[in-house]
Motif scaffolding. Sequence first.
Motif, PDB file in Angstrom:
ATOM      1  N   ALA A 146       0.851  -1.147  -0.124  1.00  0.00           N
ATOM      2  CA  ALA A 146      -0.233   0.006  -0.004  1.00  0.00           C
ATOM      3  C   ALA A 146       0.795   1.090   0.084  1.00  0.00           C
ATOM      4  N   ARG A 147       0.242   2.254  -0.536  1.00  0.00           N
ATOM      5  CA  ARG A 147       1.138   3.514  -0.284  1.00  0.00           C
ATOM      6  C   ARG A 147       1.069   3.964   1.270  1.00  0.00           C
ATOM      7  N   PRO A 148       1.898   5.088   1.369  1.00  0.00           N
ATOM      8  CA  PRO A 148       2.076   5.418   3.059  1.00  0.00           C
ATOM      9  C   PRO A 148       1.024   5.902   3.603  1.00  0.00           C
ATOM     10  N   ASP A 149      -0.141   6.566   2.732  1.00  0.00           N
ATOM     11  CA  ASP A 149      -1.421   7.303   3.085  1.00  0.00           C
ATOM     12  C   ASP A 149      -2.392   6.196   3.352  1.00  0.00           C
ATOM     13  N   GLU A 150      -2.214   4.849   3.076  1.00  0.00           N
ATOM     14  CA  GLU A 150      -3.088   4.045   3.357  1.00  0.00           C
ATOM     15  C   GLU A 150      -2.590   3.026   4.528  1.00  0.00           C
ATOM     16  N   ALA A 151      -3.611   2.044   5.090  1.00  0.00           N
ATOM     17  CA  ALA A 151      -3.285   1.266   5.843  1.00  0.00           C
ATOM     18  C   ALA A 151      -2.434   0.146   5.004  1.00  0.00           C
ATOM     19  N   GLY A 152      -1.405  -0.285   5.778  1.00  0.00           N
ATOM     20  CA  GLY A 152      -0.493  -1.204   5.453  1.00  0.00           C
ATOM     21  C   GLY A 152       0.967  -1.089   5.880  1.00  0.00           C
ATOM     22  N   PRO A 153       2.017  -1.434   5.305  1.00  0.00           N
ATOM     23  CA  PRO A 153       3.219  -1.237   5.725  1.00  0.00           C
ATOM     24  C   PRO A 153       3.833  -0.160   6.423  1.00  0.00           C
ATOM     25  N   ALA A 154       3.420   1.087   5.559  1.00  0.00           N
ATOM     26  CA  ALA A 154       3.794   2.370   6.220  1.00  0.00           C
ATOM     27  C   ALA A 154       3.125   2.372   7.628  1.00  0.00           C
ATOM     28  N   THR A 155       1.754   2.077   7.962  1.00  0.00           N
ATOM     29  CA  THR A 155       1.170   2.286   9.249  1.00  0.00           C
ATOM     30  C   THR A 155       2.045   1.349  10.211  1.00  0.00           C
ATOM     31  N   GLU A 156       2.109   0.248   9.629  1.00  0.00           N
ATOM     32  CA  GLU A 156       2.953  -0.971  10.542  1.00  0.00           C
ATOM     33  C   GLU A 156       4.302  -0.397  11.134  1.00  0.00           C
ATOM     34  N   ARG A 157       4.857   0.242  10.086  1.00  0.00           N
ATOM     35  CA  ARG A 157       6.351   0.713  10.476  1.00  0.00           C
ATOM     36  C   ARG A 157       6.273   2.320  11.366  1.00  0.00           C
ATOM     37  N   GLY A 158       5.154   2.880  11.537  1.00  0.00           N
ATOM     38  CA  GLY A 158       5.182   3.977  12.320  1.00  0.00           C
ATOM     39  C   GLY A 158       5.158   5.298  11.541  1.00  0.00           C
ATOM     40  N   LEU A 159       4.751   5.421  10.310  1.00  0.00           N
ATOM     41  CA  LEU A 159       4.990   6.657   9.571  1.00  0.00           C
ATOM     42  C   LEU A 159       3.540   7.355   9.867  1.00  0.00           C
ATOM     43  N   ASP A 160       2.664   6.594  10.177  1.00  0.00           N
ATOM     44  CA  ASP A 160       1.211   7.511  10.973  1.00  0.00           C
ATOM     45  C   ASP A 160       1.629   8.146  11.955  1.00  0.00           C
ATOM     46  N   ARG A 161       2.718   8.186  12.740  1.00  0.00           N
ATOM     47  CA  ARG A 161       3.110   8.843  13.845  1.00  0.00           C
ATOM     48  C   ARG A 161       3.756  10.155  13.493  1.00  0.00           C
ATOM     49  N   LEU A 162       4.047  10.414  12.217  1.00  0.00           N
ATOM     50  CA  LEU A 162       4.786  11.661  11.756  1.00  0.00           C
ATOM     51  C   LEU A 162       3.644  12.605  11.325  1.00  0.00           C
ATOM     52  N   THR A 163       3.963  13.901  11.518  1.00  0.00           N
ATOM     53  CA  THR A 163       3.339  15.111  11.161  1.00  0.00           C
ATOM     54  C   THR A 163       3.471  15.350   9.764  1.00  0.00           C
ATOM     55  N   GLU A 164       2.688  15.870   9.075  1.00  0.00           N
ATOM     56  CA  GLU A 164       2.645  16.188   7.672  1.00  0.00           C
ATOM     57  C   GLU A 164       3.826  16.838   7.228  1.00  0.00           C
ATOM     58  N   ARG A 165       4.614  17.737   8.036  1.00  0.00           N
ATOM     59  CA  ARG A 165       5.718  18.440   7.825  1.00  0.00           C
ATOM     60  C   ARG A 165       6.942  17.322   7.826  1.00  0.00           C
ATOM     61  N   GLU A 166       6.777  16.457   8.850  1.00  0.00           N
ATOM     62  CA  GLU A 166       7.888  15.317   9.212  1.00  0.00           C
ATOM     63  C   GLU A 166       7.989  14.435   7.873  1.00  0.00           C
ATOM     64  N   LEU A 167       6.742  14.233   7.494  1.00  0.00           N
ATOM     65  CA  LEU A 167       6.626  13.308   6.334  1.00  0.00           C
ATOM     66  C   LEU A 167       7.179  13.999   4.996  1.00  0.00           C
ATOM     67  N   GLN A 168       7.053  15.165   4.943  1.00  0.00           N
ATOM     68  CA  GLN A 168       7.722  15.914   3.666  1.00  0.00           C
ATOM     69  C   GLN A 168       9.220  15.658   3.834  1.00  0.00           C
ATOM     70  N   VAL A 169       9.749  15.971   5.124  1.00  0.00           N
ATOM     71  CA  VAL A 169      11.274  16.245   5.336  1.00  0.00           C
ATOM     72  C   VAL A 169      11.761  14.673   5.089  1.00  0.00           C
ATOM     73  N   LEU A 170      10.890  13.524   5.645  1.00  0.00           N
ATOM     74  CA  LEU A 170      11.357  12.276   5.490  1.00  0.00           C
ATOM     75  C   LEU A 170      11.523  11.839   3.622  1.00  0.00           C
ATOM     76  N   THR A 171      10.527  12.446   3.103  1.00  0.00           N
ATOM     77  CA  THR A 171      10.339  11.976   1.720  1.00  0.00           C
ATOM     78  C   THR A 171      11.528  12.683   1.018  1.00  0.00           C
ATOM     79  N   LYS A 172      12.111  14.095   1.500  1.00  0.00           N
ATOM     80  CA  LYS A 172      13.167  14.766   0.755  1.00  0.00           C
ATOM     81  C   LYS A 172      14.664  13.986   1.061  1.00  0.00           C
ATOM     82  N   VAL A 173      14.596  13.695   2.399  1.00  0.00           N
ATOM     83  CA  VAL A 173      15.779  12.812   2.960  1.00  0.00           C
ATOM     84  C   VAL A 173      16.082  11.565   1.903  1.00  0.00           C
TER      85      VAL A 173
END
Length: 225
Positions: A146-173
Motif C-alpha cells: 500500500a501507499r504510505p497514506d493507506e493502511a499497510g506497511p507504512a502504518t505498521e512501521r510507524g509513519l502514521d505517527r509523523l506530522t505532515e511536515r515530518e513526512l515531507q522532510v522524510l520524503t526529501k531525505v
Amino acid sequence: MIKILLVDDEPLLRLGFRLVLESQPDLSVVGEAADGEAALARTAELDPDVVLMDIRMPGMDGIEATRRIVRAHSRSRVLILTTFDIDEYAFPGLKVGASGFLLKNVPPEDLLSAIRAVAAGDAVVAPSVTRRLLDTMAAQLPDPAARPDEAGPATERGLDRLTERELQVLTKVAGGLSNAEIAEELVLSEGTVKTHVGRILNKLQLRDRVQAVVLAYEVGLVRPG
C-alpha cells in the motif's frame, strides 16, 4: 577521545588504517580483529565508539558481525568499509544497523570526517550515494502492499505517527537531499530541518539517517529510480 576497533582480515590494511587514525589527537585505535567472531569479542571487551568493519572475511562476515554488535552493543557504531562502490552486501549491511558505508580507498581526510560524524551519532553515507545505492539494490526491496497514506506497511512501521511536515522532510531525505537542500525546497532554516530529522528518527525508533532512507524505500514512500 574516540575509541576505534579495526576489523579486517588483511593485516596490511589494518596497519595502514592505524597509521592514519593514530596521527589524529582525538582518535585512538584500541584494538584489531581479523574476522567477525573476533570483532564481537573485542567489541565486548573494549567498548569502542566506532567499529571500522570489513564485509568479506573468513568465518563470520561483516554483515552478521554488524547485526550482532548493533543488537548487543548499541553504543558502538559500525562504519562499513568495502572495496567495491556498489557491493551486493552494502544494502544488507546498512539495513542491519551500520551507520555508514565507505570505500576502502576513501581519501584519509574523508575517512577521518566519517569516523567523527559516526561517533557523534550521525550517518556518513552521502545523500547522493545513498540514493544510488538503494536504486542499485532495488531488487532486494519488497514491493509495498500500500501507499504510505493507506493502511499497510507504512502504518505498521510507524509513519502514521509523523506530522505532515515530518513526512515531507522524510520524503526529501529519502530522495537524496541534504539538510541544506531540504531547507531551501521547504523554505525552512537548516536548523529546523535538522530538528525535524531528529524527531523522525526518534518517532520511528531509527538509529540514523541511513535507516530512515531504507525504511522510506521499504514502505513505498519513495520508489527506486
